[in-house]
Write a protein that holds these residues in place. Structure first.
Motif, short mmCIF file in Angstrom:
data_model
loop_
_atom_site.label_atom_id
_atom_site.label_comp_id
_atom_site.label_asym_id
_atom_site.label_seq_id
_atom_site.Cartn_x
_atom_site.Cartn_y
_atom_site.Cartn_z
N THR A 100 45.85 28.14 44.01
CA THR A 100 45.20 28.89 44.86
C THR A 100 45.30 28.46 46.29
OG1 THR A 100 44.08 30.07 43.17
CG2 THR A 100 43.65 30.67 45.29
N GLU A 153 40.25 32.31 35.06
CA GLU A 153 40.70 33.52 35.36
C GLU A 153 39.32 34.41 35.52
OE1 GLU A 153 43.89 34.98 33.13
OE2 GLU A 153 45.24 33.50 34.06
N ARG A 154 38.40 34.31 34.85
CA ARG A 154 37.21 35.22 34.96
C ARG A 154 36.32 35.20 36.26
NH1 ARG A 154 36.17 31.06 31.29
NH2 ARG A 154 34.35 29.59 31.63
#
Length: 270
Positions: A172, A218-219
Motif C-alpha cells: 500500500t 485486510e480487516r
C-alpha cells in the motif's frame, strides 16, 4: 495437540496523574521528553480542542519542569502518564495505549510534543476515526499537506528510502512514514494478531509495525490525511535522533519491520 499461549501484555511501569474526567470518545496523546517551552506552546494551541478530544501527555521522564500539573490543568490536559520503566518512544506508546484502552477510548490520535506539527489537523483525524478508519497517517507530501523547512537529509531519506520500503512491504502506498502524527482505532490497538503490547517495541518499532500490519491485514482500513510539519528556518533541528548512531538505529528498525521481524508469532507446544 497445539496449545497457543495468550497474547502478551507487556506494559512498562508508569505513574498516572488524572487531572480531569473522561469527556470524549477519543483522546490525543502527546509524546514528550524534555521539550520545555515547545510543548507548553503546543498545549496552549491544543487547549481549544479539548471539547472535541481529551488531551493526554505521555512523558518519557522529563526533568525540565515543563509538565507542571497546574499548567497542564490550565491548558485542559486530562491526564499525565509518566513512564518510569525501561524503553523510549514505543515504550511510551505502550503505556499510553494500555491506559487509553482501559479508559474505554474508541481511538487514539498521536502527536509529538516538539511543536513541529500543525494541531489544526486534529479534527480531521477525529472525522476519519468516525468514518471507520483504523490507521490514519498524517502526510506532508499529499495534496493539502505542507512540509516547511524540512532538512534536506530528512526529505531525501523519507521520499527515497523510508516511504518506498514501507510501501513495498505493506503493498500500500505510504508517503510520510517517519511522521509521528497519526491515529489508531481501538480495533487495531486491541487486535491479538497485531499484538502491540510486547517488549520488542522499545524505540520506533511500533509506528512502523502498526503501519505495516494495518495495511497487510485486510480487516483494517487505512488512509493518509494532509498535515503540516514545520522545522525552524535557522538553528538546531529539533530531534531526538542523533546523526550517526540514531539514524543507523532507525535504518535497522526499518529493515526489521519490513522483513516481518516484529510480526507476532504465537508460541506453540505440541
Amino acid at each position: 495437540m497445539t496449545i497457543t499461549t495468550a497474547t502478551p501484555h507487556d506494559v512498562p511501569a508508569s505513574r498516572t496523574d488524572v487531572l480531569a474526567p473522561k469527556r470524549t470518545k477519543y483522546c490525543v496523546v502527546v509524546f514528550v521528553i524534555n521539550e520545555g517551552e515547545k510543548v507548553r506552546a503546543q498545549l496552549a494551541r491544543m487547549a481549544p480542542l479539548a471539547d472535541q478530544i481529551d488531551i493526554v501527555i505521555a512523558d518519557g521522564g522529563s526533568t525540565d519542569g515543563s509538565l507542571d500539573l497546574a499548567y497542564l490543568r490550565e491548558n485542559r490536559v486530562r491526564a499525565l502518564l509518566t513512564k518510569t520503566g525501561a524503553g523510549k518512544l514505543s515504550a511510551q506508546m505502550r503505556v499510553a495505549f494500555a491506559w487509553a484502552l482501559d479508559e474505554g477510548y474508541e481511538g487514539v490520535v498521536v502527536i509529538d510534543g516538539n511543536g513541529k506539527d500543525g494541531v489544526d489537523a486534529i479534527p480531521d483525524f477525529i472525522a476519519l476515526l468516525d468514518a471507520g478508519y483504523d490507521h490514519i497517517q498524517g502526510s506532508r507530501f499529499i495534496a493539502g499537506g505542507k512540509a516547511v523547512n524540512t532538512p534536506l537529509v530528512r526529505l531525501v531519506s523519507v521520499r527515497l528510502l523510508h516511504a518506498p520500503a514501507i510501501s513495498v512491504a505493506a503493498r500500500t502506498r505510504h508517503t510520510d512514514t517517519t511522521n509521528g502524527f497519526r491515529a489508531y482505532s481501538r480495533r487495531l490497538l486491541a487486535d491479538d494478531e497485531v499484538a502491540v503490547f510486547r517488549d520488542v517495541f522499545v524505540t520506533y518499532e511500533l509506528h512502523y509495525h502498526l503501519a505495516l500490519e494495518s495495511s497487510r491485514l485486510e480487516r483494517f482500513r487505512t488512509i493518509e490525511t494532509p498535515v503540516s510539519r514545520t522545522y525552524p528556518a535557522h538553528g538546531k533541528v529539533p530531534t531526538k535522533i542523533s546523526p550517526l548512531k540514531g539514524n543507523a538505529h532507525v535504518l535497522k528498525v526499518l529493515f526489521n519491520a519490513v522483513t516481518g521481524r516484529y510480526r507476532y508469532q504465537q508460541e506453540t507446544q505440541k
